[in-house]
Design a protein around this motif. Structure first.
Motif, mmCIF file in Angstrom:
data_model
loop_
_atom_site.group_PDB
_atom_site.id
_atom_site.type_symbol
_atom_site.label_atom_id
_atom_site.label_comp_id
_atom_site.label_asym_id
_atom_site.label_seq_id
_atom_site.Cartn_x
_atom_site.Cartn_y
_atom_site.Cartn_z
ATOM 1 N N SER A 39 44.060 61.231 61.302
ATOM 2 C CA SER A 39 43.048 60.417 61.999
ATOM 3 C C SER A 39 42.259 61.181 63.050
ATOM 4 O O SER A 39 41.120 60.828 63.360
ATOM 5 C CB SER A 39 43.720 59.199 62.643
ATOM 6 N N HIS A 40 42.838 62.219 63.635
ATOM 7 C CA HIS A 40 42.154 62.956 64.696
ATOM 8 C C HIS A 40 41.422 64.193 64.172
ATOM 9 O O HIS A 40 40.898 64.975 64.974
ATOM 10 C CB HIS A 40 43.152 63.360 65.789
ATOM 11 N N ILE A 41 41.404 64.377 62.853
ATOM 12 C CA ILE A 41 40.704 65.514 62.250
ATOM 13 C C ILE A 41 39.577 64.995 61.362
ATOM 14 O O ILE A 41 39.812 64.236 60.422
ATOM 15 C CB ILE A 41 41.656 66.400 61.427
ATOM 16 N N ASP A 42 38.361 65.399 61.684
ATOM 17 C CA ASP A 42 37.184 64.991 60.923
ATOM 18 C C ASP A 42 36.616 66.221 60.222
ATOM 19 O O ASP A 42 36.135 67.141 60.892
ATOM 20 C CB ASP A 42 36.141 64.375 61.862
ATOM 21 N N ILE A 43 36.710 66.252 58.899
ATOM 22 C CA ILE A 43 36.168 67.360 58.121
ATOM 23 C C ILE A 43 34.978 66.838 57.323
ATOM 24 O O ILE A 43 35.099 65.858 56.586
ATOM 25 C CB ILE A 43 37.225 67.955 57.165
ATOM 26 N N ARG A 44 33.835 67.498 57.495
ATOM 27 C CA ARG A 44 32.625 67.079 56.780
ATOM 28 C C ARG A 44 32.065 68.249 55.980
ATOM 29 O O ARG A 44 32.212 69.406 56.374
ATOM 30 C CB ARG A 44 31.572 66.556 57.756
ATOM 31 N N VAL A 45 31.428 67.913 54.871
ATOM 32 C CA VAL A 45 30.823 68.932 54.004
ATOM 33 C C VAL A 45 29.336 68.641 53.872
ATOM 34 O O VAL A 45 28.937 67.516 53.555
ATOM 35 C CB VAL A 45 31.485 68.940 52.611
ATOM 36 N N VAL A 46 28.521 69.660 54.140
ATOM 37 C CA VAL A 46 27.076 69.533 53.952
ATOM 38 C C VAL A 46 26.779 69.876 52.491
ATOM 39 O O VAL A 46 26.907 71.037 52.090
ATOM 40 C CB VAL A 46 26.300 70.491 54.878
ATOM 41 N N THR A 97 23.998 65.154 58.328
ATOM 42 C CA THR A 97 23.592 65.303 56.929
ATOM 43 C C THR A 97 24.789 65.553 56.009
ATOM 44 O O THR A 97 24.609 65.700 54.799
ATOM 45 C CB THR A 97 22.599 66.469 56.764
ATOM 46 N N ALA A 98 25.978 65.631 56.597
ATOM 47 C CA ALA A 98 27.183 65.928 55.827
ATOM 48 C C ALA A 98 27.865 64.653 55.332
ATOM 49 O O ALA A 98 27.642 63.568 55.877
ATOM 50 C CB ALA A 98 28.154 66.733 56.693
ATOM 51 N N VAL A 99 28.692 64.802 54.311
ATOM 52 C CA VAL A 99 29.485 63.675 53.817
ATOM 53 C C VAL A 99 30.874 63.753 54.449
ATOM 54 O O VAL A 99 31.377 64.833 54.753
ATOM 55 C CB VAL A 99 29.597 63.676 52.280
ATOM 56 N N VAL A 159 33.950 65.117 46.853
ATOM 57 C CA VAL A 159 33.305 66.414 46.652
ATOM 58 C C VAL A 159 34.356 67.504 46.514
ATOM 59 O O VAL A 159 34.293 68.361 45.616
ATOM 60 C CB VAL A 159 32.346 66.732 47.823
ATOM 61 N N LEU A 160 35.337 67.492 47.421
ATOM 62 C CA LEU A 160 36.400 68.495 47.382
ATOM 63 C C LEU A 160 37.177 68.425 46.070
ATOM 64 O O LEU A 160 37.482 69.459 45.456
ATOM 65 C CB LEU A 160 37.361 68.296 48.556
ATOM 66 N N THR A 161 37.513 67.233 45.640
ATOM 67 C CA THR A 161 38.287 67.061 44.408
ATOM 68 C C THR A 161 37.517 67.597 43.208
ATOM 69 O O THR A 161 38.090 68.250 42.320
ATOM 70 C CB THR A 161 38.625 65.574 44.195
#
Length: 283
Positions: free
Chosen positions: A199-206, A258-260, A268-270
């Motif tokens: 919950s305290h880690i936010d990973i986003r991919v552009v 602009t990231a998901v 996306v990762l999968t």
């Protein structure tokens, strides 16, 4: 001095740090150990023979145990040198594993981290195999390489401190850049998926499909919205001027918008991971 911090010269700063340490009743070697530096370096800082970086001063003040108010006052003063660059050759001379330990000391006391990375998986998120591939480029020698990997893995323990906030923005090409084999890349992406569920880690991919109005110039790390670290080809640069820090904050927020994220990001990762797995099957 808070807010409108005056410039202090090396002698004033060294004497002030020595006075604070002596007032705390702590021995120099104890403070040096907690600040992840040699007792000799601390002595040279206190006697004005060496100019400390902002990071050095912050670690020393933390080791002494001063109040947040006092720390803010002295850090505000030392930030008169707003940008500091340390050549990689000097870091290698000191010991890359020691640099990792110093970074761990900073991260142990920070409350939030924002990291933008358009070139590779962030160090805090790397698997040991990916980490070894990255660090092996530096001709560190077997012993130093092992110590550096160990130090970076120790840094990763901070990821599990729920009192901290971690925000990572990664561009999609990073996930496809062949640092290790297809099988190892799949494992690396699985680690990102797993960590993103905390919950305290936010990973986003552009994503490459997103329309961009900015340029992904280089990677940077923002700690507590007070300090920015930039790694260039030849040096590590530390930026502390609030005006410059705010520029990096705006850039980070722009790419984050602009990231998901969340389930869309994990989809996306999968998809990318499955591409690597299919490639592995055909090798």
């Amino acid at each position: 001095m808070v807010g409108e911090a005056r410039r202090v010269n090396r002698g004033e700063l060294g004497a002030a740090l020595r006075a604070l340490r002596q007032a705390s009743g702590k021995e120099a070697k104890t403070v040096a150990r907690s600040a992840v530096m040699s007792a000799s370096k601390l002595s040279k800082i206190e006697t004005a023979k060496v100019a400390p970086s902002v990071a050095d001063v912050e670690r020393i003040l933390t080791a002494i145990g001063v109040s947040d108010e006092v720390k803010a006052e002295y850090l505000g003063a030392v930030r008169a040198s707003a940008t500091e660059a340390t050549a990689w050759r000097l870091i290698r001379r000191m010991g890359v594993h020691k640099a990792q330990q110093q970074t761990r000391s900073l991260e142990a006391h920070m409350k939030s981290l924002r990291l933008f990375q358009p070139a590779l998986i962030p160090g805090l998120l790397q698997t040991p195999e990916y980490m070894r591939a990255i660090l092996s480029r530096h001709d560190l020698g077997t012993d130093v390489l092992t110590k550096t990997i160990s130090a970076r893995m120790e840094r990763q323990q901070s990821l599990y401190d729920a009192a901290k906030e971690f925000h990572f923005v990664i561009t999609e090409p990073v996930l496809r850049w062949r640092i290790v084999s297809a099988a190892r890349m799949a494992e690396q992406i699985d680690r990102l998926v797993s960590l993103s569920r905390l919950s305290h880690i936010d990973i986003r991919v552009v994503p490459l499909s997103a329309r961009q109005r900015d340029i992904a110039n280089h990677a940077f790390v923002i700690r507590d919205d007070r300090t920015v670290t930039v790694e260039t080809i030849h040096a590590e640069i530390v930026i502390t001027d609030p005006r410059d820090v705010s520029t990096y904050v705006r850039k980070f927020e722009g790419f984050a918008s602009t990231a998901v994220s969340g389930e869309d990001m994990r989809a996306v990762l999968t998809h990318i991971r499955d591409d690597f797995l299919r490639e592995q099957e055909t090798d």
